[in-house]
Design an enzyme around this catalytic site. Structure first.
Site: not given
Length: 279
Positions: A86, A130, A133, A153
């Site tokens: 992210a 991310g 993911e 994270e």
């Protein structure tokens, strides 16, 4: 090449064998998933899902051997400037209320996981946060042997929010998932292949070519039959064995109505390559 679109964030190519390649193209930010990148990717996924010429989708980074999404300079050094996945500059200003209001990351998860066509993550370099993911949302992950995966994270004061805790625990088990997430540990593509989360690994220089060979093989099958198989396999994660077998049987019986089922069996008897029409 039947279709080619190059934007500043997502490159889309569709070859003459029915494989669409979606390339995350934000190298200056290590392919970090900004909201604009996510929105563009969701749009691109919807576009190839509607395109009847597309049978299989490959999702990758814009440079062979480069980051799938995110890159860190050293496995043990993770900070806000180099946080992968992210885009932390945007996340830093995202409030709880705004996250709920916009259902942050839900559109991306829905777009990938609801695809009827197979989608393959082709991962070279780093896939972290991310980016990891996103790869786990896909139906298969093909990776470079030395690709690096992780969910760091916690090192920046939050937790995975796009299915990372759930998919990793289901794939690797509670103990390994707990270790990786709580310590921000990374793992190579080769290791993940041994665990079964990565489908196949290849040398970095051959990764995209080998991935496309498998994508072309799948694209050569009957598209509706491939979709039936995908539905049956995905259902196995959501239901018990008895219910899963009942659904599989129903899907199997439904394939009897397809012209491609007849063509496939006749071609086998006649010892020739089937000419599927996706009907």
């Amino acid at each position: 090449m039947e279709f080619s679109s190059e934007t500043s964030l997502i490159q889309v190519e569709v070859d003459d064998q029915g494989v669409a390649i979606l390339k995350i193209n934000r190298p200056e930010k290590r392919n970090a998933l900004s909201q604009q990148t996510i929105d563009t990717l969701v749009h691109a996924i919807a576009m190839v899902e509607r395109d009847v010429k597309v049978k299989v989708v490959v999702l990758t980074g814009s440079r062979t051997g480069g980051p799938f999404s995110g890159k860190i300079p050293h496995h043990s050094l993770i900070n806000i400037r180099n946080q992968p996945g992210a885009d932390l500059y945007q996340l830093l200003h995202l409030s709880t209320a705004d996250a709920h209001k916009t259902s942050y990351l839900k559109d991306l998860s829905d777009a990938v996981t609801r695809m009827r066509k197979p989608i393959i993550a082709c991962v070279g370099g780093f896939a972290l946060g991310g980016g990891f993911e996103l790869a786990m949302m896909c139906d298969m992950i093909y990776a470079a042997e030395d690709a690096v995966f992780g969910l760091p994270e916690l090192s920046v004061g939050t937790i995975p929010g796009a299915g990372g805790t759930q998919r990793l625990a289901r794939a690797l088990g509670k103990q390994k998932a707990m270790d990786m997430i709580l310590t921000s540990a990374t793992i190579t593509g080769q290791e993940l292949c041994r665990y079964g989360l990565v489908s196949r690994t290849f040398e970095t220089d051959h990764l995209l070519w080998e991935t496309l060979q498998q994508a072309h093989l799948i694209a050569s099958r009957s598209a509706p039959v491939v979709q039936l198989a995908k539905e049956a396999i995905l259902n196995a994660e959501q239901t018990d064995l008895d219910a899963g077998i009942k659904l599989e049987r129903a899907l199997y019986y439904s394939s009897f109505a397809l012209e491609d089922r007849t063509e496939g069996m006749v071609a086998f008897v006649e010892k020739r390559k089937p000419a599927f029409k996706d009907k």
